[in-house]
Design a protein around this motif. Structure first.
Motif, short mmCIF file in Angstrom:
data_model
loop_
_atom_site.label_atom_id
_atom_site.label_comp_id
_atom_site.label_asym_id
_atom_site.label_seq_id
_atom_site.Cartn_x
_atom_site.Cartn_y
_atom_site.Cartn_z
N MET A 164 0.79 -1.23 0.00
CA MET A 164 0.00 0.00 0.00
C MET A 164 0.83 1.28 0.00
O MET A 164 0.28 2.37 -0.16
CB MET A 164 -0.93 0.01 1.22
CG MET A 164 -1.94 -1.11 1.24
SD MET A 164 -3.06 -1.08 -0.17
CE MET A 164 -4.09 0.33 0.27
N SER A 165 2.13 1.18 0.19
CA SER A 165 2.96 2.38 0.27
C SER A 165 3.26 2.94 -1.12
O SER A 165 3.65 2.20 -2.02
CB SER A 165 4.28 2.07 0.98
OG SER A 165 5.13 3.20 0.93
N PRO A 166 3.12 4.26 -1.31
CA PRO A 166 3.51 4.87 -2.59
C PRO A 166 5.02 4.84 -2.82
O PRO A 166 5.48 5.15 -3.92
CB PRO A 166 3.00 6.31 -2.46
CG PRO A 166 2.90 6.56 -1.00
CD PRO A 166 2.54 5.24 -0.38
N MET A 189 -6.85 -0.75 -4.36
CA MET A 189 -6.42 -1.90 -3.55
C MET A 189 -7.03 -1.88 -2.15
O MET A 189 -6.97 -2.90 -1.45
CB MET A 189 -4.88 -1.93 -3.46
CG MET A 189 -4.19 -2.33 -4.74
SD MET A 189 -2.46 -2.81 -4.50
CE MET A 189 -1.75 -1.26 -3.96
N TRP A 190 -7.58 -0.77 -1.73
CA TRP A 190 -8.20 -0.71 -0.40
C TRP A 190 -9.25 -1.81 -0.23
O TRP A 190 -9.38 -2.39 0.84
CB TRP A 190 -8.89 0.65 -0.19
CG TRP A 190 -7.96 1.81 0.01
CD1 TRP A 190 -6.60 1.77 0.08
CD2 TRP A 190 -8.33 3.19 0.16
NE1 TRP A 190 -6.09 3.03 0.25
CE2 TRP A 190 -7.12 3.93 0.30
CE3 TRP A 190 -9.54 3.87 0.16
CZ2 TRP A 190 -7.12 5.31 0.46
CZ3 TRP A 190 -9.53 5.25 0.33
CH2 TRP A 190 -8.33 5.96 0.48
N PRO A 195 -9.78 -5.09 4.21
CA PRO A 195 -10.45 -6.25 4.82
C PRO A 195 -9.48 -7.38 5.15
O PRO A 195 -9.62 -8.06 6.17
CB PRO A 195 -11.46 -6.67 3.75
CG PRO A 195 -11.71 -5.45 2.96
CD PRO A 195 -10.40 -4.72 2.93
N GLY A 196 -8.48 -7.57 4.28
CA GLY A 196 -7.48 -8.62 4.54
C GLY A 196 -6.72 -8.38 5.81
O GLY A 196 -6.46 -9.30 6.60
N LEU A 197 -6.33 -7.11 6.05
CA LEU A 197 -5.61 -6.78 7.27
C LEU A 197 -6.51 -6.95 8.49
O LEU A 197 -6.07 -7.47 9.53
CB LEU A 197 -5.09 -5.34 7.21
CG LEU A 197 -4.33 -4.86 8.44
CD1 LEU A 197 -3.05 -5.66 8.63
CD2 LEU A 197 -4.02 -3.36 8.35
N LEU A 198 -7.76 -6.52 8.39
CA LEU A 198 -8.69 -6.64 9.53
C LEU A 198 -8.92 -8.11 9.88
O LEU A 198 -8.98 -8.47 11.07
CB LEU A 198 -10.02 -5.96 9.20
CG LEU A 198 -9.96 -4.43 9.06
CD1 LEU A 198 -11.32 -3.88 8.63
CD2 LEU A 198 -9.51 -3.77 10.36
N THR A 451 -16.55 -4.48 -7.16
CA THR A 451 -15.47 -3.49 -7.35
C THR A 451 -14.72 -3.66 -8.67
O THR A 451 -13.68 -3.03 -8.86
CB THR A 451 -14.45 -3.49 -6.18
OG1 THR A 451 -13.64 -4.66 -6.23
CG2 THR A 451 -15.15 -3.39 -4.84
N ILE A 452 -15.20 -4.51 -9.57
CA ILE A 452 -14.59 -4.63 -10.90
C ILE A 452 -15.20 -3.53 -11.77
O ILE A 452 -16.40 -3.54 -12.04
CB ILE A 452 -14.85 -6.02 -11.51
CG1 ILE A 452 -14.35 -7.12 -10.57
CG2 ILE A 452 -14.18 -6.12 -12.87
CD1 ILE A 452 -12.88 -7.05 -10.24
N THR A 453 -14.37 -2.58 -12.19
CA THR A 453 -14.88 -1.39 -12.86
C THR A 453 -14.63 -1.42 -14.37
O THR A 453 -13.53 -1.75 -14.82
CB THR A 453 -14.24 -0.12 -12.27
OG1 THR A 453 -12.82 -0.26 -12.31
CG2 THR A 453 -14.66 0.08 -10.83
#
Length: 475
Positions: A164-166, A189-190, A195-198, A451-453
């Motif tokens: 997640m880091s730029p 990616m959020w 949710p994966g981290l939670l 979330t598939i755009t």
């Protein structure tokens, strides 16, 4: 001889390598080097039978190794960091203060969050694991928490920040190769990463209940702390050294010079703070720090590091990248992915196939970067054909490629973790919760369409113009 690479031929070296790998590691209890070399030999034979000359096969090996050279340099520097920071008392200081601050019941959650924050700030999972992770292993083991569980928490947090880091190289690589704006890529990616981290934190909280203060060997922790105080000069000023390294990386100083500064400061701390001779400090860099305290845990934790101890890791990377280089350079990997493309008919199946292909590339080519580069090239046009925004591709590459590299003992990431944390991929895999939860979520999202755009009207018009221009150019 005509070059012709079929799916059956392409998959053969991978089947042989994985079969020999399982037999060697599970049955014979040996390392993964020989299976990787066996796989490379079979891949070379298949390529030769398919019309490739030895010079071309050899070039594939060299290309694979060249791709891994930056990783090899980082591995060597991390070995020097570990040796000098143990000798300089930095690791002992981090562990001692950690034992005073962290509680066993919340340790797994705490170390996950600490690693996530550090990695998010500096953009490097490897640097986080090689510094904070080493200290975290010492703290966790001192509290009686199993090593695989501690390693899983450290890996989960470190790879959250890396993803997640730029400032992360893999994050920039995935965005750049797919033509996606960096922050659009991170924002997309959020949906899978948060949710994966939670979920990971919830699991670690549940596991941590088994290590409440009442059930922990407090006498053992006190003994470990006493041995550390007797063996090293403990000072809060030593914490400035890792802080300097983290600030350098956060300020976008390249990883290699930043780590060199860390090695130099650790060396000076060993000589001027701990009072070691220059000869002993050099020895810690070359062959690792050596200590005999009589405390089994402390001796196991602190007798490590150094250049020599990383040569096992470096040799495995060379063997893995030789195998992976042949697979990519001779078209075997392309043949495997073309087979997948024939099955991926819908938008959802295409995204799911991308995630699975990135995982497969991690297994086959043993390098995290390849798992992003190759599928991005293979699937980019298919995403345009299905009118999917590029951020769907960039997210799938990271969900499947960046995170799952840790699950293969022969992958450069799995090799690095074993050399740094001392735990094998087969042991920590069940506890790297974040790393396998996110790809699962990504596949579920793909198959359900969540979330598939799709492309906007303007983007669709641009794709049509590109097709017309391409057709005219061919004509």
């Amino acid at each position: 001889m005509e070059k012709r690479m079929t799916f059956g031929r392409a998959i053969l070296p991978l089947i042989v390598m994985i079969s020999v790998m399982l037999a060697t590691i599970v049955v014979l209890k040996q390392g993964p080097h020989i299976p990787l070399i066996a796989g490379a030999v079979v891949a070379a034979l298949v390529a030769w039978r398919s019309g490739y000359k030895w010079k071309e096969i050899e070039e594939g090996i060299y290309k694979g190794i060249r791709l891994a050279l930056p990783a090899i340099i980082i591995i060597i520097l991390i070995g020097l960091i570990i040796g000098s920071w143990i000798g300089g008392g930095i690791v002992a200081t981090l562990i001692l203060y950690g034992l005073q601050i962290l509680t066993p019941a919340f340790f797994l959650v705490s170390i996950t969050l600490i690693c996530a924050i550090v990695s998010l700030a500096i953009g490097s999972s490897w640097s986080t694991m090689g510094t904070v992770g080493v200290a975290g292993m010492g703290i966790g083991l001192s509290m009686g928490i199993p090593a695989p569980m501690v390693a899983g928490a450290i890996i989960s947090g470190s790879y959250f920040g890396d993803k997640m880091s730029p400032l992360s190289d893999t994050t920039n690589l995935a965005a750049g190769l797919t033509g996606t704006d960096l922050f659009v890529h991170i924002k997309h990616m959020w949906y899978t990463t948060i949710p994966g981290l939670l979920i990971a934190l919830a699991v670690f909280w549940y596991l941590g209940r088994n290590f409440s203060s009442q059930e922990t060997d407090t006498a053992g922790i006190a003994e470990t702390a006493a041995v550390l105080r007797e063996s090293f000069v403990i000072s809060p000023f030593l914490l400035i050294i890792p802080l300097i390294v983290f600030v350098l990386v956060a300020k976008k100083v390249p990883a290699i010079p930043a780590l060199v500064v860390g090695v130099l400061l650790g060396f000076l701390a060993q000589v001027f703070v701990q009072g070691s001779s220059v000869s002993d400090a050099v020895s810690a860099l070359q062959s690792g720090y050596v200590i005999e305290t009589g405390n089994v845990l402390v001796d196991e934790l602190f007798n490590r590091g150094g250049l020599d101890n990383m040569m096992y890791t470096v040799s495995m990377v060379l063997a893995a990248m030789s195998f992976g280089g042949i697979l990519e350079h001779t078209g075997m990997l392309r043949a495997m992915m073309n087979k997948i493309l024939k099955v991926a008919k819908t938008s959802g199946s295409l995204v799911a196939a991308t995630v699975l292909s990135a995982i497969g590339t991690n297994a086959a080519c043993a390098e995290q970067y390849v798992s992003i580069v190759v599928p991005s090239r293979m699937y980019a046009q298919s995403y345009k054909d299905k009118l999917l925004q590029s951020k769907n591709l960039s997210r799938a590459l990271e969900d499947g490629g960046t995170l799952t590299s840790v699950f293969f003992a022969w992958n450069t990431c799995g090799v690095f973790i074993f050399g740094t944390l001392g735990v094998s991929a087969f042991d920590y895999a069940p506890y790297a919760i974040f790393n396998f939860t996110v790809p699962i979520l990504s596949i579920i999202y793909a198959l359900t369409g969540f979330t598939i755009t799709k492309m906007s009207t303007e983007e669709i018009a641009e794709v049509k113009r590109e097709k017309i221009a391409s057709a005219q150019a061919r004509a």
